[in-house]
Enzyme design. Structure first.
Site, PDB file in Angstrom:
ATOM      1  N   CYS A 101       0.905  -1.162   0.000  1.00 53.44           N
ATOM      2  CA  CYS A 101       0.000   0.000   0.000  1.00 53.44           C
ATOM      3  C   CYS A 101       0.935   1.201   0.000  1.00 53.44           C
ATOM      4  O   CYS A 101       1.586   1.485   1.004  1.00 53.44           O
ATOM      5  CB  CYS A 101      -0.902   0.026   1.224  1.00 53.44           C
ATOM      6  SG  CYS A 101      -1.858   1.559   1.339  1.00 53.44           S
ATOM      7  N   CYS A 104      -0.456   4.245   2.541  1.00 49.51           N
ATOM      8  CA  CYS A 104      -0.527   4.063   3.999  1.00 49.51           C
ATOM      9  C   CYS A 104      -0.309   2.605   4.347  1.00 49.51           C
ATOM     10  O   CYS A 104       0.818   2.127   4.308  1.00 49.51           O
ATOM     11  CB  CYS A 104      -1.825   4.623   4.589  1.00 49.51           C
ATOM     12  SG  CYS A 104      -3.331   4.068   3.805  1.00 49.51           S
ATOM     13  N   SER A 105      -1.378   1.891   4.659  1.00 49.83           N
ATOM     14  CA  SER A 105      -1.182   0.535   5.156  1.00 49.83           C
ATOM     15  C   SER A 105      -2.396  -0.341   4.876  1.00 49.83           C
ATOM     16  O   SER A 105      -2.721  -1.202   5.669  1.00 49.83           O
ATOM     17  CB  SER A 105      -0.910   0.583   6.656  1.00 49.83           C
ATOM     18  OG  SER A 105      -1.990   1.263   7.272  1.00 49.83           O
ATOM     19  N   CYS A 106      -3.097  -0.100   3.784  1.00 52.05           N
ATOM     20  CA  CYS A 106      -4.273  -0.917   3.462  1.00 52.05           C
ATOM     21  C   CYS A 106      -3.830  -2.367   3.327  1.00 52.05           C
ATOM     22  O   CYS A 106      -2.807  -2.672   2.718  1.00 52.05           O
ATOM     23  CB  CYS A 106      -4.923  -0.436   2.175  1.00 52.05           C
ATOM     24  SG  CYS A 106      -5.616   1.212   2.365  1.00 52.05           S
TER      25      CYS A 106
END
Lengths: 201, 278
Positions: A101, A104-106
């Site tokens: 991602c 961010c951090s999906c």
């Protein structure tokens, strides 16, 4: 203030988090119990073993594999797992998939648990796109030149999961035995699934 | 030089005009309180050095109660030439002697000179009229409302070159990880949360989302903004700090929480006026 000061001063972020929770409880927006339960679930019940079960089933059941690749969310629902927006990408002898991602951090948390620290780090997020092969080598995954690397950028609309290749020498293993071989890293695409002998060694 | 001041009783008195004043926190709630886990404080040395260097008529020494920022104990404050210089972690003789050497330098220079690097490292700002020693905005720990939020659909990440040079250290699966004091064994071989507050920050956001207080993209957009803003400022990568900042910003934007009440509540915890822990 003197006299009732806290013994060990705590870092600002700890105080800030506590202050926010205290306010939200006071306003009736959350309850401690609801947060406790959620944290506990993510710490203990949700993890890569859920995704590993889906992978093992796809290896054993060709029809499930087709359904998994066609609609990851529906195939997860068959196992009682809620994973809307899940898209499963399959590794083949010619193609290796890697998930990132960049913003961010999906991450498909309901089938893999919370993302590891390195997944959220700026170097991983940048380098997965720019130099995936070098990055994969650092994870111990060296790919032959003829294997194409495909990088998938997750978002809140689409969460990717890699269906790794079934390793040789696993004929006759049960779904449970196969699932035990499947690692989180393999489903992110930074590793391949190792045959049982390699795992034992 | 006489500096005559008339007291309320009519007496004409002389007041020494000093070049500076050194305040040492020693009798308050925290500084030097080893019983509270705070390092000891070389209290006598402050007085001995002040006498030995014959500072009496030039620098007033005040050893007394709480000066304020308890989280940084042990604390000393130097007033000099209209400036307020705060120093934290004044725990040993070396630090105190460095401070007095600096005062000697100031007296000799007859103008303001910045502290030497070893002392400068201990300097901080505790008032709204002084800039931080590192030049960062004073409210740098607050969420950045002004940070541009990249359009998730279109933003391209252009990583700085130095990111490329950094190696990833993948945390390998920890085989046979047992129950330890560090936390329960994780099914993915890694601690889910490194500290309790991270779990609370995570849990609050997800709970509020599940209760439909907001839609996930509203949170995610702010998280992206906070991560980008922190990266641009070269701040350390503490993921859940960004997470909390994004949550705070979203709740402020929705009017569910105000910054003032959050600041006030944080201080209540800092000064022990509240102690419930979740």
């Amino acid at each position: 203030m003197a006299g009732n000061h806290k013994v060990e001063p705590e870092p600002w972020i700890v105080l800030r988090t506590r202050a926010l929770e205290s306010l939200l409880i006071e306003k009736g927006l959350i309850t401690t119990e609801a947060v406790d339960k959620l944290v506990d679930t993510y710490e203990h019940d949700i993890g890569p073993m859920i995704g590993a079960r889906m992978v093992a089933r796809a290896w054993l059941d060709p029809a499930y594999r087709v359904r998994l690749l066609a609609d990851g969310g529906a195939a997860a629902a068959e196992l009682g797992v809620s994973a809307a927006n899940l898209v499963v990408v399959e590794n083949t002898p010619r193609t290796h998939n890697l998930v990132v991602c960049t913003l961010c951090s999906c991450y498909p948390a309901t089938v893999l648990g919370l993302p590891p620290t390195w997944y959220k780090s700026p170097p991983y997020r940048a380098r997965a796109v720019i130099e995936p092969r070098t990055l994969l080598r650092e994870f111990g995954t060296t790919l032959p030149d003829e294997v194409e690397v495909r990088v998938w950028d997750s978002s809140s609309d689409v969460r990717y999961l890699v269906l790794p290749e079934r390793p040789a020498g696993t004929e006759g293993l049960s779904e449970e035995e196969l699932a035990a071989l499947v690692t989180r890293d393999a489903m992110i695409g930074v590793a391949n699934v190792q045959a049982p002998a390699a795992v034992a060694g | 030089m006489r500096n005559i001041v008339v007291r309320t009783d009519g007496k004409r008195m002389h007041a020494t005009r000093v070049r500076g004043q050194l305040f040492v926190c020693a009798d308050g709630c925290c500084c030097g309180r080893t019983d509270q886990g705070i390092p000891a404080l070389p209290r006598d040395l402050y007085h001995r050095e002040w006498l030995r260097r014959r500072l009496r008529s030039r620098v007033h020494l005040t050893i007394g109660g709480c000066l304020g920022p308890c989280s940084l104990a042990n604390v000393a404050m130097l007033l000099w030439g209209g400036r307020t210089l705060w120093f934290h972690s004044m725990n040993d003789e070396t630090a105190v002697l460095r401070l007095y050497d600096y005062i000697d330098t100031l007296l000799e220079a007859d103008t303001f000179v910045p502290p030497p690097p070893a002392l400068e490292r201990l300097r901080f700002t505790a008032s709204s009229w002084e800039v931080r020693p590192d030049g960062q905005p004073v409210e740098d720990r607050r969420p950045r409302g002004a940070a541009p939020m990249p359009d998730a659909a279109q933003a391209r990440v252009v990583p700085p070159d130095d990111l490329l040079a950094r190696e990833i250290r993948p945390d390998r699966q920890v085989a046979g990880m047992d129950d330890t004091a560090a936390g329960a064994p994780r099914k993915n071989g890694e601690l889910v949360f490194h500290a309790a507050w991270e779990g609370r920050a995570f849990g609050m956001a997800v709970t509020l989302h599940e209760q439909q207080t907001f839609v996930w993209d509203e949170f995610r957009d702010r998280l992206i903004g906070q991560i980008a803003a922190a990266g641009a400022q070269g701040e350390p990568e503490v993921y859940y700090e960004r997470w909390l900042a994004a949550l705070e910003l979203l709740l402020l934007d929705k009017g569910l929480v105000t910054r003032d009440e959050l600041d006030e509540r944080t201080e209540e915890y800092e000064f022990g006026e509240r102690d419930e822990v979740f």
